[in-house]
Scaffold this motif. Structure first.
Motif, PDB file in Angstrom:
ATOM      1  N   ASP A  26       0.216 -24.544  94.294  1.00  0.00           N
ATOM      2  CA  ASP A  26       0.587 -24.825  92.912  1.00  0.00           C
ATOM      3  C   ASP A  26      -0.457 -25.773  92.339  1.00  0.00           C
ATOM      4  OD1 ASP A  26       1.652 -25.426  90.484  1.00  0.00           O
ATOM      5  OD2 ASP A  26       3.447 -26.444  91.247  1.00  0.00           O
ATOM      6  N   SER A  37      -1.015 -25.842  88.985  1.00  0.00           N
ATOM      7  CA  SER A  37      -0.712 -25.793  87.561  1.00  0.00           C
ATOM      8  C   SER A  37      -0.966 -27.139  86.891  1.00  0.00           C
ATOM      9  CB  SER A  37       0.751 -25.381  87.347  1.00  0.00           C
ATOM     10  OG  SER A  37       1.632 -26.318  87.950  1.00  0.00           O
ATOM     11  N   ASN A  71      -1.011 -20.644  91.715  1.00  0.00           N
ATOM     12  CA  ASN A  71      -0.478 -20.922  90.383  1.00  0.00           C
ATOM     13  C   ASN A  71      -1.427 -21.844  89.612  1.00  0.00           C
ATOM     14  OD1 ASN A  71       1.016 -21.424  88.105  1.00  0.00           O
ATOM     15  ND2 ASN A  71       2.754 -22.342  89.150  1.00  0.00           N
ATOM     16  N   SER A  96      -1.153 -21.907  86.160  1.00  0.00           N
ATOM     17  CA  SER A  96      -0.576 -21.896  84.822  1.00  0.00           C
ATOM     18  C   SER A  96      -0.805 -23.240  84.123  1.00  0.00           C
ATOM     19  CB  SER A  96       0.920 -21.580  84.881  1.00  0.00           C
ATOM     20  OG  SER A  96       1.615 -22.561  85.617  1.00  0.00           O
TER      21      SER A  96
END
Length: 305
Positions: A149, A151, A169, A171
């Protein structure tokens, strides 16, 4: 040579912004035959000399012209400070010496690479990534970051070339001018991420999620985006030559002015997409959905339907 003896016809005397140089026609024309200097001294144009001095005046700063002559003579790039390199690039661009400009830029990139630490680890955690990017500008070339992750992180300018970042990820991350050349990023999430001017040449982004991502002026040449989702993504002026979008969802995406030459968009959803002034030459649009798409001013020569 005796006084009064005519000099060889290839010899040239230049006055560049008050600095005087002696060179030859061959030097000015052979290494970069398409340059402005080569055009001027190729015999195609009349060159005016000062009747008193016999010199040809060029109204430019003469400080760096010796480096230009050394490049034309031997192909040598001088060792300079970055600020001087920028001045030399400006002069090289004026004389249209594209080979010199490219070699200076390559030299600057190599210098930055030498000063940039390379991450040798094969796998990292999110915490380790954050610690590294907070302390140094690093390269994650070939590193395994799959499933992490990442993000909302600032990963601008970071080099992920050849990295394994499947189902990672990203994002809302800032990936401005990051490099993903030949990276394995299948299934990764880039929703709402800033990928402006990113290099994604040859990247594998199949089934990736790039909804609402900013990909303005990004380079996705030869990238694989089959079955990926780019709903409402901003791809204005992006380089998408030969990219594979088979079965991709580009509904509402903004592709205005994008270069899609030879791209495969067969079976893609382009409903409501903005393709105005896009370069769609030889693009495969078989079975694609174009309901409501804007195609005003697009180059559709050779489109496969």
């Amino acid at each position: 040579m005796e006084p009064g003896t005519p000099r060889p016809p290839s010899q040239v005397f230049l006055n560049v912004g008050g600095k005087k140089y002696a060179t030859t026609i061959d030097t000015l024309t052979q290494r970069e035959p398409d340059s402005m200097l080569a055009t001027i001294f190729s015999g195609q144009h009349t060159v005016f000399t000062d009747d008193k001095t016999g010199m040809i005046f060029i109204d430019r700063d003469g400080k760096h012209f010796r480096h230009i002559l050394n490049w034309l003579r031997d192909g040598i790039i001088p060792m300079l400070q970055d600020s001087d390199y920028q001045e030399l690039i400006r002069e090289a661009e004026y004389y249209q010496l594209l080979g010199l400009v490219e070699n200076i830029n390559a030299s600057l990139c190599n210098r930055k690479d030498e000063d940039t630490p390379v991450v040798e680890l094969t796998e990292l955690t999110r915490k380790e990534v954050i610690q590294i990017i907070q302390s140094e500008k690093v390269r994650f070339r070939g590193v395994n970051l799959s499933g992490l992750d990442l993000s909302k992180l600032d990963l601008s300018y970071v080099d992920f070339s050849y990295a394994c970042i499947q189902k990672t990820n990203f994002s809302r991350a800032n990936l401005n001018k990051a490099k993903f050349g030949d990276a394995e990023a299948g299934g990764s999430i880039f929703e709402d991420a800033n990928l402006r001017e990113c290099e994604l040449i040859g990247a594998d982004l199949h089934q990736a999620k790039l909804d609402r991502a900013n990909l303005q002026s990004a380079n996705l040449q030869d990238a694989c985006l089959t079955q990926s989702s780019l709903c409402e993504a901003d791809l204005r002026s992006a380089h998408l030559q030969s990219a594979k979008f088979t079965g991709a969802n580009l509904q509402g995406a903004n592709l205005e002015g994008a270069n899609l030459k030879g791209a495969k968009l067969n079976g893609a959803n382009l409903q409501g997409a903005n393709l105005q002034r896009a370069y769609l030459r030889e693009v495969d649009l078989r079975d694609s959905q174009l309901d409501g798409a804007k195609l005003g001013g697009a180059n559709l020569l050779g489109v496969i339907r």
